[in-house]
Design a protein around this motif. Structure first.
Motif, PDB file in Angstrom:
ATOM      1  N   LYS A  75      39.688 138.939 -19.623  1.00 24.04           N
ATOM      2  CA  LYS A  75      40.733 139.011 -18.587  1.00 24.04           C
ATOM      3  C   LYS A  75      40.763 137.771 -17.700  1.00 24.04           C
ATOM      4  O   LYS A  75      41.618 137.658 -16.817  1.00 24.04           O
ATOM      5  CB  LYS A  75      40.533 140.253 -17.734  1.00 24.04           C
ATOM      6  CG  LYS A  75      40.728 141.562 -18.480  1.00 24.04           C
ATOM      7  CD  LYS A  75      40.597 142.756 -17.543  1.00 24.04           C
ATOM      8  CE  LYS A  75      40.865 144.060 -18.285  1.00 24.04           C
ATOM      9  NZ  LYS A  75      40.752 145.235 -17.373  1.00 24.04           N
ATOM     10  N   ASP A  76      39.775 136.862 -17.916  1.00 18.23           N
ATOM     11  CA  ASP A  76      39.729 135.625 -17.117  1.00 18.23           C
ATOM     12  C   ASP A  76      39.639 135.921 -15.629  1.00 18.23           C
ATOM     13  O   ASP A  76      40.441 135.415 -14.816  1.00 18.23           O
ATOM     14  CB  ASP A  76      40.938 134.732 -17.385  1.00 18.23           C
ATOM     15  CG  ASP A  76      40.715 133.827 -18.575  1.00 18.23           C
ATOM     16  OD1 ASP A  76      41.704 133.524 -19.273  1.00 18.23           O
ATOM     17  OD2 ASP A  76      39.551 133.438 -18.803  1.00 18.23           O
ATOM     18  N   VAL A  77      38.676 136.725 -15.248  1.00 19.23           N
ATOM     19  CA  VAL A  77      38.489 137.081 -13.855  1.00 19.23           C
ATOM     20  C   VAL A  77      37.001 137.193 -13.563  1.00 19.23           C
ATOM     21  O   VAL A  77      36.213 137.593 -14.427  1.00 19.23           O
ATOM     22  CB  VAL A  77      39.231 138.380 -13.509  1.00 19.23           C
ATOM     23  CG1 VAL A  77      38.738 139.533 -14.363  1.00 19.23           C
ATOM     24  CG2 VAL A  77      39.128 138.708 -12.032  1.00 19.23           C
ATOM     25  N   VAL A  78      36.638 136.796 -12.362  1.00 20.02           N
ATOM     26  CA  VAL A  78      35.273 136.951 -11.869  1.00 20.02           C
ATOM     27  C   VAL A  78      35.337 137.837 -10.636  1.00 20.02           C
ATOM     28  O   VAL A  78      36.201 137.640  -9.779  1.00 20.02           O
ATOM     29  CB  VAL A  78      34.629 135.600 -11.550  1.00 20.02           C
ATOM     30  CG1 VAL A  78      33.243 135.787 -10.933  1.00 20.02           C
ATOM     31  CG2 VAL A  78      34.534 134.749 -12.812  1.00 20.02           C
ATOM     32  N   TYR A  79      34.419 138.783 -10.557  1.00 18.64           N
ATOM     33  CA  TYR A  79      34.412 139.737  -9.458  1.00 18.64           C
ATOM     34  C   TYR A  79      33.176 139.534  -8.578  1.00 18.64           C
ATOM     35  O   TYR A  79      32.121 139.098  -9.044  1.00 18.64           O
ATOM     36  CB  TYR A  79      34.378 141.174  -9.993  1.00 18.64           C
ATOM     37  CG  TYR A  79      35.531 141.562 -10.863  1.00 18.64           C
ATOM     38  CD1 TYR A  79      35.358 141.725 -12.243  1.00 18.64           C
ATOM     39  CD2 TYR A  79      36.789 141.771 -10.321  1.00 18.64           C
ATOM     40  CE1 TYR A  79      36.417 142.102 -13.047  1.00 18.64           C
ATOM     41  CE2 TYR A  79      37.859 142.150 -11.129  1.00 18.64           C
ATOM     42  CZ  TYR A  79      37.665 142.306 -12.493  1.00 18.64           C
ATOM     43  OH  TYR A  79      38.715 142.674 -13.284  1.00 18.64           O
ATOM     44  N   LEU A  80      33.345 139.922  -7.332  1.00 18.35           N
ATOM     45  CA  LEU A  80      32.200 140.068  -6.428  1.00 18.35           C
ATOM     46  C   LEU A  80      32.324 141.449  -5.797  1.00 18.35           C
ATOM     47  O   LEU A  80      33.177 141.667  -4.939  1.00 18.35           O
ATOM     48  CB  LEU A  80      32.187 138.985  -5.358  1.00 18.35           C
ATOM     49  CG  LEU A  80      30.968 139.029  -4.428  1.00 18.35           C
ATOM     50  CD1 LEU A  80      29.689 138.645  -5.195  1.00 18.35           C
ATOM     51  CD2 LEU A  80      31.150 138.108  -3.227  1.00 18.35           C
ATOM     52  N   GLN A  81      31.511 142.362  -6.274  1.00 19.40           N
ATOM     53  CA  GLN A  81      31.472 143.713  -5.705  1.00 19.40           C
ATOM     54  C   GLN A  81      30.542 143.699  -4.514  1.00 19.40           C
ATOM     55  O   GLN A  81      29.358 143.346  -4.653  1.00 19.40           O
ATOM     56  CB  GLN A  81      30.988 144.717  -6.745  1.00 19.40           C
ATOM     57  CG  GLN A  81      30.869 146.140  -6.225  1.00 19.40           C
ATOM     58  CD  GLN A  81      32.208 146.753  -5.884  1.00 19.40           C
ATOM     59  OE1 GLN A  81      33.167 146.619  -6.635  1.00 19.40           O
ATOM     60  NE2 GLN A  81      32.277 147.431  -4.742  1.00 19.40           N
ATOM     61  N   MET A  82      31.047 144.078  -3.366  1.00 23.69           N
ATOM     62  CA  MET A  82      30.270 144.031  -2.122  1.00 23.69           C
ATOM     63  C   MET A  82      30.131 145.445  -1.580  1.00 23.69           C
ATOM     64  O   MET A  82      31.134 146.073  -1.213  1.00 23.69           O
ATOM     65  CB  MET A  82      30.949 143.128  -1.107  1.00 23.69           C
ATOM     66  CG  MET A  82      31.247 141.729  -1.637  1.00 23.69           C
ATOM     67  SD  MET A  82      31.874 140.607  -0.370  1.00 23.69           S
ATOM     68  CE  MET A  82      33.418 141.396   0.033  1.00 23.69           C
TER      69      MET A  82
END
Length: 123
Positions: A75-82
């Protein structure tokens, strides 16, 4: 390479947010991606970095156990779950990209930067 962050907002202490980093029209699959933040009156600091193949991951000590970085190269996405957010997490959060060898997760290693997204943790 233009990076776009999203997902910021206002949240109460103890709450959660998930930030996303995308590069419309480009693939992030070959880039190391870092999340950095800057609070008013403070210097920019690293939050977390992930290598292009997700083998290497780094976290700043203050967010370990609360934040999780991940990427979906399809999906070409980077996540930061906080999670378990604290008032001291309040800052503008930036994602950045680097196409070199995964390094020390420091801002001077990253060549491409987004405009940032505001995260405010307050009751």
């Amino acid at each position: 390479l233009q990076l776009v962050e999203s997902g910021g907002g206002l949240v109460q202490p103890g709450g959660s947010l998930r930030l996303s980093c995308k590069a419309p029209g480009f693939t992030l699959a070959y880039y190391n991606i870092g999340w950095f933040r800057q609070a008013p009156g403070k210097e920019r600091e690293r939050v977390s970095c992930i290598g292009a193949n997700a083998f290497f991951i780094e976290y700043e000590d203050s967010v370990k156990g609360r934040f999780t970085i991940s990427r979906n190269n399809v999906k070409d996405v980077v996540y930061l779950q906080m999670n378990s957010l604290k008032p001291e997490d309040t800052a503008i959060y930036y994602c950045a990209a680097d196409d070199g060898v995964f390094g020390r997760c420091q801002a001077d290693e990253y060549d491409y930067w987004g405009q940032g997204t505001q995260v405010t943790v307050s009751s």
